[in-house]
Motif scaffolding. Structure first.
Motif, PDB file in Angstrom:
ATOM      1  N   PRO A 125       0.927  -1.272  -0.160  1.00  0.00           N
ATOM      2  CA  PRO A 125       0.066  -0.302  -0.034  1.00  0.00           C
ATOM      3  C   PRO A 125       0.936   1.304   0.086  1.00  0.00           C
ATOM      4  O   PRO A 125       0.299   2.310  -0.181  1.00  0.00           O
ATOM      5  N   ASN A 126       2.115   1.112   0.147  1.00  0.00           N
ATOM      6  CA  ASN A 126       2.878   2.414   0.006  1.00  0.00           C
ATOM      7  C   ASN A 126       3.266   2.739  -1.162  1.00  0.00           C
ATOM      8  O   ASN A 126       3.952   3.881  -1.374  1.00  0.00           O
ATOM      9  N   ILE A 127       3.213   2.083  -2.424  1.00  0.00           N
ATOM     10  CA  ILE A 127       3.393   2.278  -3.463  1.00  0.00           C
ATOM     11  C   ILE A 127       2.491   3.359  -4.270  1.00  0.00           C
ATOM     12  O   ILE A 127       1.215   3.040  -4.253  1.00  0.00           O
ATOM     13  N   GLU A 128       2.688   4.329  -4.661  1.00  0.00           N
ATOM     14  CA  GLU A 128       2.189   5.390  -5.194  1.00  0.00           C
ATOM     15  C   GLU A 128       1.791   5.151  -6.750  1.00  0.00           C
ATOM     16  O   GLU A 128       2.655   4.632  -7.356  1.00  0.00           O
ATOM     17  N   CYS A 129       0.600   4.956  -7.244  1.00  0.00           N
ATOM     18  CA  CYS A 129       0.258   4.527  -8.652  1.00  0.00           C
ATOM     19  C   CYS A 129      -0.392   5.944  -9.410  1.00  0.00           C
ATOM     20  O   CYS A 129      -1.176   6.572  -8.739  1.00  0.00           O
ATOM     21  N   GLN A 130       0.202   6.169 -10.529  1.00  0.00           N
ATOM     22  CA  GLN A 130      -0.333   7.306 -11.326  1.00  0.00           C
ATOM     23  C   GLN A 130      -0.501   6.674 -12.864  1.00  0.00           C
ATOM     24  O   GLN A 130       0.409   6.129 -13.425  1.00  0.00           O
ATOM     25  N   ARG A 131      -1.583   7.091 -13.331  1.00  0.00           N
ATOM     26  CA  ARG A 131      -1.689   6.510 -14.638  1.00  0.00           C
ATOM     27  C   ARG A 131      -1.818   7.761 -15.651  1.00  0.00           C
ATOM     28  O   ARG A 131      -2.099   8.845 -15.215  1.00  0.00           O
ATOM     29  N   ILE A 132      -1.305   7.750 -16.804  1.00  0.00           N
ATOM     30  CA  ILE A 132      -1.132   8.674 -17.858  1.00  0.00           C
ATOM     31  C   ILE A 132      -1.791   8.044 -19.030  1.00  0.00           C
ATOM     32  O   ILE A 132      -1.282   7.103 -19.618  1.00  0.00           O
ATOM     33  N   LEU A 133      -2.874   8.809 -19.572  1.00  0.00           N
ATOM     34  CA  LEU A 133      -3.493   8.227 -20.752  1.00  0.00           C
ATOM     35  C   LEU A 133      -3.282   8.852 -22.084  1.00  0.00           C
ATOM     36  O   LEU A 133      -3.138  10.097 -22.099  1.00  0.00           O
TER      37      LEU A 133
END
Length: 139
Positions: free
Chosen positions: A89-97
């Motif tokens: 849960p400490n990993i930050e996730c970001q999506r770029i479309l």
């Protein structure tokens, strides 16, 4: 002296592996492939981040995932992020479309990446970027 590779310090930058993230899918289906023991077969992103044999296992602080801007791709990115967060849960996730249509249109893809990669670098300055260039998609 502490080895900087012993802590969470890097950012995985990757395209969604549409047919293999978070787990490998049966060809032409949405169902996951399983091992003989019934375990799902991990896709490239999960292997990169969590396989004990990966030199990056346990070292990511963030994941930046590129994907086409369509409902199926977005859903698969979210499935992948859910699995990442379940495991750490400490990993930050970001999506770029990406708004493109053809994942083999490399000229359009490169233009998109020329715009996006400096933004990713500015957001994650002073940490290593791990570029997973070919997780199983034409992009």
């Amino acid at each position: 002296m502490e080895n900087p590779m012993d802590k969470q310090n890097g950012v995985l930058v990757s395209w969604l592996a549409f047919n293999h993230d978070p787990f490998e899918r049966e060809r032409g289906k949405d169902t996951y492939r399983q091992t003989g023991g019934g375990e799902y077969i991990q896709g490239p992103t999960i292997n990169f981040l969590f396989d004990p044999q990966s030199p990056y296992c346990g070292k990511a602080r963030s994941v930046v995932m590129f994907a086409r801007n369509d409902s199926k791709s977005v859903a698969r990115v979210e499935e992948t992020f859910d699995e990442i967060t379940r495991r750490d849960p400490n990993i930050e996730c970001q999506r770029i479309l990406w708004e493109g249509e053809d994942p083999t249109d490399h000229e359009t893809l490169f233009a998109f990446l020329r715009e996006q990669m400096p933004r990713v670098r500015r957001r994650h300055k002073d940490v290593p970027l791990w570029i997973h260039a070919s997780p199983g998609t034409p992009s």
